[in-house]
Design an enzyme around this catalytic site. Structure first.
Site, PDB file in Angstrom:
ATOM      1  N   ARG A  90     -44.508 -49.697  34.077  1.00 43.23           N
ATOM      2  CA  ARG A  90     -43.183 -49.112  33.761  1.00 43.23           C
ATOM      3  C   ARG A  90     -43.135 -48.820  32.274  1.00 43.23           C
ATOM      4  N   GLU A 109     -37.480 -51.155  28.990  1.00 40.30           N
ATOM      5  CA  GLU A 109     -36.173 -51.821  28.901  1.00 40.30           C
ATOM      6  C   GLU A 109     -36.059 -52.784  27.718  1.00 40.30           C
ATOM      7  N   TYR A 148     -38.236 -55.220  26.912  1.00 42.30           N
ATOM      8  CA  TYR A 148     -38.872 -56.529  27.103  1.00 42.30           C
ATOM      9  C   TYR A 148     -40.140 -56.614  26.240  1.00 42.30           C
ATOM     10  N   GLN A 160     -20.679 -53.785  40.381  1.00 38.25           N
ATOM     11  CA  GLN A 160     -19.778 -54.929  40.489  1.00 38.25           C
ATOM     12  C   GLN A 160     -20.372 -56.133  41.216  1.00 38.25           C
ATOM     13  N   HIS A 188     -32.227 -52.681  26.906  1.00 36.07           N
ATOM     14  CA  HIS A 188     -30.974 -53.338  27.304  1.00 36.07           C
ATOM     15  C   HIS A 188     -29.965 -53.370  26.164  1.00 36.07           C
ATOM     16  N   ARG A 233     -26.757 -48.732  23.391  1.00 33.72           N
ATOM     17  CA  ARG A 233     -25.329 -48.554  23.655  1.00 33.72           C
ATOM     18  C   ARG A 233     -25.071 -47.191  24.303  1.00 33.72           C
ATOM     19  N   ALA A 293     -10.380 -52.772  52.743  1.00 36.59           N
ATOM     20  CA  ALA A 293     -10.379 -53.967  53.601  1.00 36.59           C
ATOM     21  C   ALA A 293     -10.295 -53.558  55.071  1.00 36.59           C
TER      22      ALA A 293
HETATM   23  P1  FAD Z   1      -5.276 -50.664  49.785  1.00 38.82           P
HETATM   24  O1  FAD Z   1      -6.359 -49.919  49.162  1.00 38.82           O
HETATM   25  O2  FAD Z   1      -3.970 -50.779  49.093  1.00 38.82           O
HETATM   26  O3  FAD Z   1      -5.036 -50.058  51.236  1.00 38.82           O
HETATM   27  C1  FAD Z   1      -3.954 -50.408  52.062  1.00 38.82           C
HETATM   28  C2  FAD Z   1      -3.646 -49.284  53.022  1.00 38.82           C
HETATM   29  O4  FAD Z   1      -2.706 -49.728  53.986  1.00 38.82           O
HETATM   30  C3  FAD Z   1      -3.027 -48.071  52.353  1.00 38.82           C
HETATM   31  O5  FAD Z   1      -3.783 -46.905  52.673  1.00 38.82           O
HETATM   32  C4  FAD Z   1      -1.609 -48.010  52.933  1.00 38.82           C
HETATM   33  O6  FAD Z   1      -1.137 -46.683  53.070  1.00 38.82           O
HETATM   34  C5  FAD Z   1      -1.821 -48.662  54.291  1.00 38.82           C
HETATM   35  N1  FAD Z   1      -0.594 -49.256  54.875  1.00 38.82           N
HETATM   36  C6  FAD Z   1       0.264 -50.109  54.285  1.00 38.82           C
HETATM   37  N2  FAD Z   1       1.239 -50.474  55.185  1.00 38.82           N
HETATM   38  C7  FAD Z   1       0.953 -49.832  56.349  1.00 38.82           C
HETATM   39  C8  FAD Z   1       1.562 -49.810  57.627  1.00 38.82           C
HETATM   40  N3  FAD Z   1       2.656 -50.541  57.912  1.00 38.82           N
HETATM   41  N4  FAD Z   1       1.016 -49.027  58.576  1.00 38.82           N
HETATM   42  C9  FAD Z   1      -0.099 -48.286  58.336  1.00 38.82           C
HETATM   43  N5  FAD Z   1      -0.708 -48.276  57.133  1.00 38.82           N
HETATM   44  C10 FAD Z   1      -0.197 -49.045  56.156  1.00 38.82           C
HETATM   45  N6  FAD Z   1     -11.604 -51.647  42.745  1.00 38.82           N
HETATM   46  C11 FAD Z   1     -12.856 -51.922  42.470  1.00 38.82           C
HETATM   47  O7  FAD Z   1     -13.422 -52.857  43.035  1.00 38.82           O
HETATM   48  N7  FAD Z   1     -13.574 -51.163  41.600  1.00 38.82           N
HETATM   49  C12 FAD Z   1     -13.036 -50.127  40.967  1.00 38.82           C
HETATM   50  O8  FAD Z   1     -13.711 -49.468  40.174  1.00 38.82           O
HETATM   51  C13 FAD Z   1     -11.694 -49.815  41.232  1.00 38.82           C
HETATM   52  N8  FAD Z   1     -11.101 -48.786  40.610  1.00 38.82           N
HETATM   53  C14 FAD Z   1      -9.823 -48.498  40.913  1.00 38.82           C
HETATM   54  C15 FAD Z   1      -9.233 -47.420  40.273  1.00 38.82           C
HETATM   55  C16 FAD Z   1      -7.930 -47.069  40.570  1.00 38.82           C
HETATM   56  C17 FAD Z   1      -7.300 -45.906  39.864  1.00 38.82           C
HETATM   57  C18 FAD Z   1      -7.196 -47.810  41.535  1.00 38.82           C
HETATM   58  C19 FAD Z   1      -5.781 -47.424  41.885  1.00 38.82           C
HETATM   59  C20 FAD Z   1      -7.783 -48.894  42.156  1.00 38.82           C
HETATM   60  C21 FAD Z   1      -9.081 -49.250  41.836  1.00 38.82           C
HETATM   61  N9  FAD Z   1      -9.705 -50.338  42.412  1.00 38.82           N
HETATM   62  C22 FAD Z   1     -10.999 -50.619  42.145  1.00 38.82           C
HETATM   63  C23 FAD Z   1      -8.953 -51.264  43.271  1.00 38.82           C
HETATM   64  C24 FAD Z   1      -9.273 -51.070  44.747  1.00 38.82           C
HETATM   65  O9  FAD Z   1      -9.120 -49.727  45.097  1.00 38.82           O
HETATM   66  C25 FAD Z   1      -8.359 -51.990  45.559  1.00 38.82           C
HETATM   67  O10 FAD Z   1      -8.632 -53.323  45.184  1.00 38.82           O
HETATM   68  C26 FAD Z   1      -8.607 -51.853  47.032  1.00 38.82           C
HETATM   69  O11 FAD Z   1      -8.344 -50.540  47.436  1.00 38.82           O
HETATM   70  C27 FAD Z   1      -7.722 -52.804  47.849  1.00 38.82           C
HETATM   71  O12 FAD Z   1      -8.038 -52.617  49.191  1.00 38.82           O
HETATM   72  P2  FAD Z   1      -7.054 -52.939  50.376  1.00 38.82           P
HETATM   73  O13 FAD Z   1      -7.686 -52.376  51.603  1.00 38.82           O
HETATM   74  O14 FAD Z   1      -6.728 -54.382  50.381  1.00 38.82           O
HETATM   75  O15 FAD Z   1      -5.688 -52.184  50.074  1.00 38.82           O
HETATM   76  P1  NAP Z   2      -5.240 -55.973  36.347  1.00 40.50           P
HETATM   77  O1  NAP Z   2      -6.611 -55.619  35.955  1.00 40.50           O
HETATM   78  O2  NAP Z   2      -4.912 -57.373  36.685  1.00 40.50           O
HETATM   79  O3  NAP Z   2      -4.284 -55.514  35.130  1.00 40.50           O
HETATM   80  C1  NAP Z   2      -2.907 -55.615  35.169  1.00 40.50           C
HETATM   81  C2  NAP Z   2      -2.341 -55.293  33.772  1.00 40.50           C
HETATM   82  O4  NAP Z   2      -0.926 -55.323  33.844  1.00 40.50           O
HETATM   83  C3  NAP Z   2      -2.745 -56.284  32.714  1.00 40.50           C
HETATM   84  O5  NAP Z   2      -3.133 -55.539  31.582  1.00 40.50           O
HETATM   85  C4  NAP Z   2      -1.510 -57.102  32.436  1.00 40.50           C
HETATM   86  O6  NAP Z   2      -1.589 -57.415  31.065  1.00 40.50           O
HETATM   87  C5  NAP Z   2      -0.380 -56.146  32.814  1.00 40.50           C
HETATM   88  N1  NAP Z   2       0.816 -56.792  33.375  1.00 40.50           N
HETATM   89  C6  NAP Z   2       0.846 -57.725  34.381  1.00 40.50           C
HETATM   90  N2  NAP Z   2       2.118 -58.054  34.656  1.00 40.50           N
HETATM   91  C7  NAP Z   2       2.908 -57.305  33.850  1.00 40.50           C
HETATM   92  C8  NAP Z   2       4.315 -57.202  33.677  1.00 40.50           C
HETATM   93  N3  NAP Z   2       5.166 -57.917  34.395  1.00 40.50           N
HETATM   94  N4  NAP Z   2       4.767 -56.351  32.740  1.00 40.50           N
HETATM   95  C9  NAP Z   2       3.924 -55.617  31.987  1.00 40.50           C
HETATM   96  N5  NAP Z   2       2.586 -55.677  32.118  1.00 40.50           N
HETATM   97  C10 NAP Z   2       2.085 -56.513  33.036  1.00 40.50           C
HETATM   98  O7  NAP Z   2      -4.762 -55.098  37.564  1.00 40.50           O
HETATM   99  P2  NAP Z   2      -4.878 -53.542  37.832  1.00 40.50           P
HETATM  100  O8  NAP Z   2      -5.127 -52.786  36.586  1.00 40.50           O
HETATM  101  O9  NAP Z   2      -3.658 -53.231  38.626  1.00 40.50           O
HETATM  102  O10 NAP Z   2      -6.140 -53.408  38.771  1.00 40.50           O
HETATM  103  C11 NAP Z   2      -6.088 -53.896  40.118  1.00 40.50           C
HETATM  104  C12 NAP Z   2      -7.439 -54.360  40.553  1.00 40.50           C
HETATM  105  O11 NAP Z   2      -8.317 -53.268  40.652  1.00 40.50           O
HETATM  106  C13 NAP Z   2      -8.027 -55.330  39.566  1.00 40.50           C
HETATM  107  O12 NAP Z   2      -8.476 -56.474  40.232  1.00 40.50           O
HETATM  108  C14 NAP Z   2      -9.181 -54.613  38.982  1.00 40.50           C
HETATM  109  O13 NAP Z   2     -10.303 -55.488  38.828  1.00 40.50           O
HETATM  110  C15 NAP Z   2      -9.528 -53.568  40.019  1.00 40.50           C
HETATM  111  N6  NAP Z   2     -10.054 -52.438  39.276  1.00 40.50           N
HETATM  112  C16 NAP Z   2     -11.318 -52.500  38.873  1.00 40.50           C
HETATM  113  C17 NAP Z   2     -11.835 -51.491  38.129  1.00 40.50           C
HETATM  114  C18 NAP Z   2     -13.261 -51.525  37.675  1.00 40.50           C
HETATM  115  O14 NAP Z   2     -13.681 -50.639  36.960  1.00 40.50           O
HETATM  116  N7  NAP Z   2     -14.059 -52.479  38.073  1.00 40.50           N
HETATM  117  C19 NAP Z   2     -11.050 -50.411  37.785  1.00 40.50           C
HETATM  118  C20 NAP Z   2      -9.744 -50.372  38.229  1.00 40.50           C
HETATM  119  C21 NAP Z   2      -9.252 -51.408  38.969  1.00 40.50           C
HETATM  120  P3  NAP Z   2      -0.505 -58.312  30.284  1.00 40.50           P
HETATM  121  O15 NAP Z   2      -0.047 -59.319  31.290  1.00 40.50           O
HETATM  122  O16 NAP Z   2      -1.273 -58.894  29.141  1.00 40.50           O
HETATM  123  O17 NAP Z   2       0.523 -57.364  29.834  1.00 40.50           O
HETATM  124 FE1  SF4 Z   3     -24.360 -52.304  43.106  1.00 42.28          FE
HETATM  125 FE2  SF4 Z   3     -23.431 -51.816  45.547  1.00 42.28          FE
HETATM  126 FE3  SF4 Z   3     -22.037 -51.016  43.427  1.00 42.28          FE
HETATM  127 FE4  SF4 Z   3     -24.349 -49.819  44.129  1.00 42.28          FE
HETATM  128  S1  SF4 Z   3     -22.432 -49.839  45.281  1.00 42.28           S
HETATM  129  S2  SF4 Z   3     -23.772 -50.444  42.091  1.00 42.28           S
HETATM  130  S3  SF4 Z   3     -25.508 -51.562  44.849  1.00 42.28           S
HETATM  131  S4  SF4 Z   3     -22.501 -53.117  43.988  1.00 42.28           S
END
Ligand code: FAD
Ligand code: NAP
Ligand code: SF4
Length: 672
Positions: free
Chosen positions: A215, A167, A169, A340, A253, A256, A385
């Site tokens: 390692r 890595e 080191y 994460q 580390h 790239r 959640a």
């Molecule tokens: P949600 O995932 O929004 O789930 C809420 C659920 O509640 C939905 O299934 C909805 O249908 C249901 N619901 C709503 N109202 C009702 C009702 N009245 N009755 C029954 N069901 C209902 N996060 C990361 O940490 N790492 C990532 O790499 C990452 N990548 C992402 C990539 C993409 C493309 C997207 C879209 C999201 C990504 N996220 C990532 C974000 C992550 O998925 C969300 O932060 C997370 O899913 C939020 O969880 P939640 O349970 O709060 O809500």
């Molecule tokens: P986000 O990361 O907060 O990005 C939102 C984007 O929207 C920003 O680029 C912001 O930039 C723009 N924005 C906000 N308000 C706006 C407005 N009114 N008009 C136009 N642009 C606006 O949120 P997200 O992409 O929706 O992701 C949601 C969550 O999922 C995040 O917390 C993220 O960490 C998580 N996630 C994580 C990963 C991962 O790989 N770890 C991948 C996907 C999602 P400006 O305000 O500068 O325009």
């Molecule tokens: Fe790390 Fe857990 Fe993500 Fe695996 S799933 S990379 S152990 S945070």
């Protein structure tokens, strides 16, 4: 012989020690090593994993002296007082019939502290501190300090040590020209003696029954790294010096090239260890992106290695091996390699944990015990959640009904699994599906929970996990047919033209760009294509294992826009953000910051930037402008007599991610 995993679950004798199986939990620095009270927590962490059946574990890195520390006051093993503190760990592991090695790691020029040393005084690109070149006397003393650390580890009750030689080191720094420009007896041509000296002298001091694992950096992934012949020669010399096992290290580390991120195909580097098989007569361990018993078994069955190392998969599920043994692998909470909560935490000086398993490294603090008074619970929303909350609550003995509007579980996480390189997220949905069934959660799909509905069932407690909805920015023309939500784009509900503007360059904006670039050819599911994409030399003809990257142009014109003037993607994960930025750059994605959106019309997207009005002539615009909490149901219910908690995106949409959502869901369920 095990019917499913005969290789993985077969024992292996190392000297007088018999390992129960061929699975090793690789070294992970947790942050508990330096924390007050951390050793009690480490004892719980390791003993839980020993009880889960893993054959051998390796601790995080401990420095043999203060100059080798990764950061000021980082964990060391240099005095008897250090050694005594470890007894609580080794006793706890041995009580569970486990085996554990202490990793000895000298950071060399990777140390993030002012007293760093290295073979030559050449600064590394990942630490601001320029190292002092070690004197010849300093080198001799450092070797003796490694030996001292091994002796102290043996006094502490460890079953052996892992000497960290990869890595990038210190030991690795002796072995390549980029970091060793000495002209004395430790010049590159002689530098192997640093590594072999440590092993040989340690063996002489600790005796034959103490395991020494080394390692070895088999693939440096840096320009001017070691060539394959040199790596093989070093492996042989390490064996001769007295090592019992050689573990595989992939990439410095500062390299790239991604080596463990989720976009790296499973077992992407096992072929490197395979090339070493037969060159030495001691067992070889392979590592990197081995996360299921099936892939571990196939690697071993194919003769790629004698053992497999899995580090993060054991954070995600301490019972990984036990579940495999009991043929319950569908119950394994599979590591999705997101980094994460583990590596990103470590690099942010936080305690490591796991996005999927918030108990990891918090075993003594987050306990899931049987509920004293079982309740009737409704969880609304089957995103991360709601899922984590429903399953944990059911495990505690509560009666749980989970409502989900859509026909499938997963919420936004389901959408995430459509991104090339995030296919692993489907494993989490498989895990949740299995566990909902096992724990007897009543799942109501295609069912939108309403106040009327909930009123009829007389729940003791309602948990609102209704998540988020994408924000629609107020831009004139936002209703134009060329505009799509990210959900529509990811569900491919319409054809998307080759010229695309993405509004919002956050996590989802980056992911959507990745999806649009790769949708016809996802490299991450094809190991050879992925190796070509990143320029990894499969033939091992080039020093360091790097060659010219090769990939097909995507034929698209993609623009990723944000209003902020900062670097796009600056908030992406600390250890993975660079991969996304680099991948989109090579795909030709145009990043535009400091944007003031003006309007959308048949011509495309009009905006101002750098004081100029500009037009992007595009076929489609995809909105990725952040999230808003979905709280309709909560607003309708909050004035009623129901006892309600609100979690995940429904409680807070900004700064939301799945790590936070799962942590909140699990902790709430543990407290009900
Ligand atoms: P949600 O995932 O929004 O789930 C809420 C659920 O509640 C939905 O299934 C909805 O249908 C249901 N619901 C709503 N109202 C009702 C009702 N009245 N009755 C029954 N069901 C209902 N996060 C990361 O940490 N790492 C990532 O790499 C990452 N990548 C992402 C990539 C993409 C493309 C997207 C879209 C999201 C990504 N996220 C990532 C974000 C992550 O998925 C969300 O932060 C997370 O899913 C939020 O969880 P939640 O349970 O709060 O809500
Ligand atoms: P986000 O990361 O907060 O990005 C939102 C984007 O929207 C920003 O680029 C912001 O930039 C723009 N924005 C906000 N308000 C706006 C407005 N009114 N008009 C136009 N642009 C606006 O949120 P997200 O992409 O929706 O992701 C949601 C969550 O999922 C995040 O917390 C993220 O960490 C998580 N996630 C994580 C990963 C991962 O790989 N770890 C991948 C996907 C999602 P400006 O305000 O500068 O325009
Ligand atoms: Fe790390 Fe857990 Fe993500 Fe695996 S799933 S990379 S152990 S945070």
């Amino acid at each position: 012989m095990h019917p499913l995993y005969p290789n993985l679950l077969s024992p292996l004798k190392i000297g007088k020690t018999t390992l129960k199986n061929r699975a090793i939990m690789g070294s992970m620095h947790t942050g508990l090593e330096e924390k007050r009270g951390g050793f009690e927590r480490l004892a719980a962490f390791y003993s839980e994993r020993a009880a889960g059946g893993i054959g051998l574990m390796v601790t995080g890195g401990f420095s043999p002296n203060f100059r080798g520390q990764l950061k000021p006051f980082a964990a060391s093993m240099s005095r008897l007082s250090h050694s005594k503190k470890h007894r609580i760990i080794t006793d706890a592991v041995h009580r569970e019939d486990g085996k554990i090695l202490l990793q000895i790691l000298h950071a060399g020029r990777y140390g993030y502290q002012p007293f760093v040393v290295a073979p030559s005084g050449i600064k590394s690109p990942i630490s601001p501190f320029k190292p002092s070149a070690l004197s010849e006397g300093g080198i001799e003393r450092t070797i003796e300090q490694f030996v001292n650390a091994a002796v102290l580890a043996s006094k502490a009750g460890y079953d052996g040590v892992e000497i960290m030689g990869s890595e990038g080191y210190l030991i690795n720094q002796f072995l390549v020209a980029r970091t060793n420009q000495r002209t004395d007896q430790w010049a590159l041509s002689e530098a192997e003696r640093f590594a072999t000296g440590i092993v040989k002298r340690s063996r002489a001091k600790v005796g034959g029954d103490f395991i020494i694992m080394y390692r070895l950096s088999m693939l440096d992934l840096i320009d001017d790294g070691s060539d394959w012949a040199t790596v093989v020669q070093l492996a042989k010399a390490i064996e001769t010096a007295g090592a019992d096992i050689i573990n595989t290290g992939i990439g410095w580390h500062e390299a790239r090239i991604p080596t463990i991120a989720t976009s790296v195909p499973r077992g992407a580097f096992s072929w490197v260890t395979q090339r070493m098989m037969g060159e030495v007569n001691i067992p070889l361990v392979t590592s990197n992106r081995v996360n299921t018993p099936e892939i571990a078994e196939s690697i071993l069955a194919d003769g790629c290695a004698d053992l497999v190392s899995m580090a993060r998969p054991l954070l995600a599920d301490p019972d990984f091996i036990l579940k495999a043994e009991q043929q319950r692998s569908d119950e394994i909470n599979t590591c999705i390699a997101c980094n994460q909560a583990c590596l990103d935490h470590t690099f942010n000086n936080q305690i490591a944990s796991c996005l999927l398993n918030p108990r990891a490294c918090h075993e003594t603090q987050l306990t899931i015990s049987k509920a004293i008074q079982p309740k009737k619970l409704a969880v609304i929303g089957a995103g991360p959640a709601g899922l984590s909350c429903a399953i944990t609550a059911a495990q505690r003995g509560h009666s749980v009904t989970l409502y989900e509007t859509s026909p499938e579980i997963g919420g936004q996480f389901k959408l995430a699994s459509k991104i090339p390189g995030k296919e692993e997220f489907l494993e989490s949905l498989r895990y949740y599906t299995t566990m909902l069934k096992k724990e007897g959660v009543k799942v109501k799909l295609n069912t939108t929970a309403t106040p009327d509905h909930l009123g009829k069932h007389q729940y003791d407690h309602i948990i609102m996990a209704t998540g988020v909805v994408g924000r629609t920015p107020q831009i004139p023309g936002i209703d134009h047919p060329m505009v799509l939500s990210y959900r529509q784009a990811l569900n491919r509900s319409q054809n998307i033209g080759p010229r695309i503007a993405i509004i919002g360059a956050g996590g989802i904006g980056f992911d959507v760009a990745e999806f649009l670039c790769h949708k016809e050819h996802s490299y991450t599911l094809n190991r050879d294509k992925w190796l070509d994409y990143w320029g990894i030399d499969k033939a091992l003809n080039h020093p360091g294992g790097l060659t010219k990257p090769h990939f097909e142009p995507n034929g698209k014109q993609i623009y990723l826009l944000q209003r902020k003037s900062s670097k796009p993607g600056s908030k992406l994960g600390k250890t993975t953000g660079w991969i996304h930025r680099s991948s989109l750059k090579r795909e030709g994605v145009n990043f535009i910051s400091g944007v003031d959106y003006q309007k959308i019309d048949d011509q495309g997207l009009h905006f101002k930037a750098d004081g100029k009005t500009q037009l992007l002539k595009v076929d489609n615009i995809v909105i990725c402008a952040g999230q808003l909490s979905n709280r309709h149901l909560y607003e309708d219910l909050k004035s009623t007599s129901h006892q309600i908690d609100i979690i995940g995106g429904a409680s807070l949409a900004t700064e939301l991610d799945a790590k936070w959502a799962i942590d909140q869901g699990t902790r709430l369920a543990a407290s009900l």
